[in-house]
Write a protein that holds these residues in place. Structure first.
Motif, short mmCIF file in Angstrom:
data_model
loop_
_atom_site.label_atom_id
_atom_site.label_comp_id
_atom_site.label_asym_id
_atom_site.label_seq_id
_atom_site.Cartn_x
_atom_site.Cartn_y
_atom_site.Cartn_z
N ASP A 63 65.21 79.14 24.98
CA ASP A 63 65.37 78.94 26.41
C ASP A 63 65.13 77.49 26.80
OD1 ASP A 63 65.87 81.64 26.69
OD2 ASP A 63 63.79 82.15 27.14
N ALA A 64 64.15 76.85 26.19
CA ALA A 64 63.88 75.44 26.48
C ALA A 64 65.08 74.57 26.08
CB ALA A 64 62.62 74.97 25.75
N MET A 65 65.69 74.88 24.95
CA MET A 65 66.86 74.11 24.53
C MET A 65 68.05 74.36 25.45
SD MET A 65 68.09 71.90 22.55
CE MET A 65 66.75 71.76 21.38
N MET A 66 68.22 75.59 25.92
CA MET A 66 69.32 75.89 26.82
C MET A 66 69.15 75.16 28.16
SD MET A 66 71.53 77.86 25.37
CE MET A 66 72.41 78.51 26.78
N ILE A 67 67.91 75.02 28.62
CA ILE A 67 67.66 74.33 29.89
C ILE A 67 67.92 72.83 29.74
CG2 ILE A 67 65.88 73.73 31.58
CD1 ILE A 67 64.58 76.45 30.97
N SER A 68 67.46 72.27 28.65
CA SER A 68 67.52 70.81 28.48
C SER A 68 68.80 70.32 27.82
CB SER A 68 66.33 70.34 27.64
OG SER A 68 66.36 70.93 26.35
N LEU A 69 69.63 71.23 27.28
CA LEU A 69 70.81 70.79 26.54
C LEU A 69 71.78 69.96 27.37
CD1 LEU A 69 72.16 70.90 23.79
CD2 LEU A 69 73.30 73.01 24.48
N PRO A 70 72.10 70.32 28.62
CA PRO A 70 73.01 69.44 29.39
C PRO A 70 72.44 68.04 29.58
CG PRO A 70 72.81 71.59 30.43
CD PRO A 70 71.78 71.55 29.37
N MET A 71 71.14 67.94 29.80
CA MET A 71 70.52 66.62 29.99
C MET A 71 70.54 65.83 28.69
SD MET A 71 69.69 66.96 33.16
CE MET A 71 68.69 65.52 33.35
N ILE A 72 70.20 66.49 27.59
CA ILE A 72 70.15 65.79 26.30
C ILE A 72 71.54 65.31 25.90
CG2 ILE A 72 69.68 66.10 23.84
CD1 ILE A 72 67.44 68.00 24.58
N ALA A 73 72.54 66.17 26.07
CA ALA A 73 73.90 65.79 25.69
C ALA A 73 74.41 64.64 26.55
CB ALA A 73 74.82 67.00 25.81
N SER A 74 74.15 64.68 27.85
CA SER A 74 74.62 63.61 28.74
C SER A 74 73.93 62.29 28.42
CB SER A 74 74.38 64.00 30.20
OG SER A 74 75.06 65.20 30.52
N LEU A 75 72.61 62.34 28.19
CA LEU A 75 71.89 61.11 27.87
C LEU A 75 72.29 60.56 26.51
CD1 LEU A 75 68.32 62.00 29.20
CD2 LEU A 75 70.01 60.49 30.23
N PHE A 76 72.65 61.44 25.60
CA PHE A 76 73.15 60.98 24.30
C PHE A 76 74.46 60.21 24.46
CE2 PHE A 76 75.88 61.77 20.58
CZ PHE A 76 75.13 61.12 19.60
N LEU A 77 75.34 60.73 25.31
CA LEU A 77 76.61 60.03 25.56
C LEU A 77 76.38 58.69 26.25
CD1 LEU A 77 78.88 63.00 26.74
CD2 LEU A 77 78.88 61.86 24.51
N VAL A 78 75.43 58.65 27.18
CA VAL A 78 75.12 57.39 27.86
C VAL A 78 74.57 56.37 26.87
CG1 VAL A 78 73.61 56.31 29.57
CG2 VAL A 78 74.77 58.46 30.11
N THR A 79 73.64 56.79 26.01
CA THR A 79 73.07 55.88 25.03
C THR A 79 74.12 55.38 24.05
OG1 THR A 79 70.97 57.07 25.21
CG2 THR A 79 71.23 55.62 23.32
N THR A 80 74.99 56.30 23.61
CA THR A 80 76.06 55.90 22.69
C THR A 80 77.02 54.91 23.34
OG1 THR A 80 75.92 58.08 21.63
CG2 THR A 80 77.88 56.77 21.19
N SER A 81 77.36 55.16 24.60
CA SER A 81 78.29 54.25 25.31
C SER A 81 77.68 52.86 25.47
CB SER A 81 78.63 54.84 26.68
OG SER A 81 79.24 56.10 26.55
N MET A 82 76.41 52.80 25.80
CA MET A 82 75.76 51.50 25.95
C MET A 82 75.67 50.77 24.61
SD MET A 82 72.77 51.91 28.79
CE MET A 82 71.87 53.13 27.83
#
Length: 263
Positions: A182-201
């Protein structure tokens, strides 16, 4: 009221011990901010309300026998298990906040959380606060006391808990595995979006080093996180309510299985 409690003191004490153990392990009520006198008074009042239905079960209790002490310990353990399972649901929200706090740069900003009573990142405290409001909105305390106190006495006691200890163990282990899911399901959209932001930078900083994007990475990730939270918080609150309702249903199912086994 006092005369009835004195007349049925052995049964009342068993009920009060289970209620007190439930209160001591239930989120919000288990906080050190709630005075111990209030917890004892609430347990005694809840036990008095449940007492008429418990007397109808025809419990034959000898308070002078050594087995009565083991019955008290068993009743306390039932209350602890019920409250601990609800606490595990709360822990999923705090864990979700800890997951994406690391990526957004708030992992070092930890302080004492009065709700979870641990050192918790700011995002974990925020999700705990939202979960508390959702819990109150869906009348979680009323449901918890109806299911965890009133119906539990008709389903099991200390003796039946010992005979079905494997069922209790599998119930808690499954709850622990669902906590991280459940914790992973809640945080997965945030983690995935921040991963894309970090990769783009990282790609942009390699393509144009003169832009010095790495120095601006922390403010950007924080702004993106708050923007995503503002967009996802309605979905999160609905998911929180579903998690609480599912937890109550599983506790009720556990008690129903014990009733079926003893019938």
């Amino acid at each position: 009221m006092l005369e009835r409690i004195v007349a049925t003191a052995p049964v009342f004490l068993l009920v009060a011990v289970r209620c007190f153990a439930l209160i001591r392990t239930t989120p919000l009520l288990s906080s050190s901010a709630v005075p111990g006198v209030a917890k004892v008074a609430l347990a005694g009042f809840a036990a008095y309300l449940v007492l008429p239905s418990v007397e109808s079960y025809g419990w034959n209790i000898d308070a002078n026998h050594l087995s009565y002490i083991f019955l008290l310990l068993g009743e306390a353990l039932i209350g602890v298990i019920t409250g601990f399972y609800i606490t595990m649901i709360y822990a999923a929200f705090s864990s979700a906040g800890q997951f994406f706090s690391l990526q957004m740069g708030f992992s070092a900003a930890e302080s004492y959380d009065a709700l979870s009573q641990i050192e918790n990142p700011l995002m974990g405290q925020y999700l705990n606060l939202v979960a508390m409001l959702v819990f109150l909105q869906i009348k979680g305390f009323q449901t918890l006391f109806v299911t965890g106190v009133t119906k539990s006495f008709s389903a099991l006691n200390a003796v039946s808990m010992i005979s079905g200890r494997e069922r209790f163990l599998s119930f808690l282990l499954k709850g622990l595995t669902e906590l991280f899911l459940d914790a992973m399901m809640i945080s997965l959209p945030m983690i995935a979006s921040l991963f894309l932001v970090t990769t783009s930078m990282g790609i942009l900083s390699k393509a144009a080093p003169q832009m010095n994007l790495l120095s601006e990475g922390l403010p950007i990730t924080i702004l993106v996180t708050f923007f995503l939270l503002s967009q996802l918080i309605p979905v999160m609150t609905n998911f929180f309510a579903v998690l609480f309702e599912r937890g109550f249903e599983k506790v009720a199912t556990l008690f129903t299985s014990f009733m079926a086994g003893t019938s």
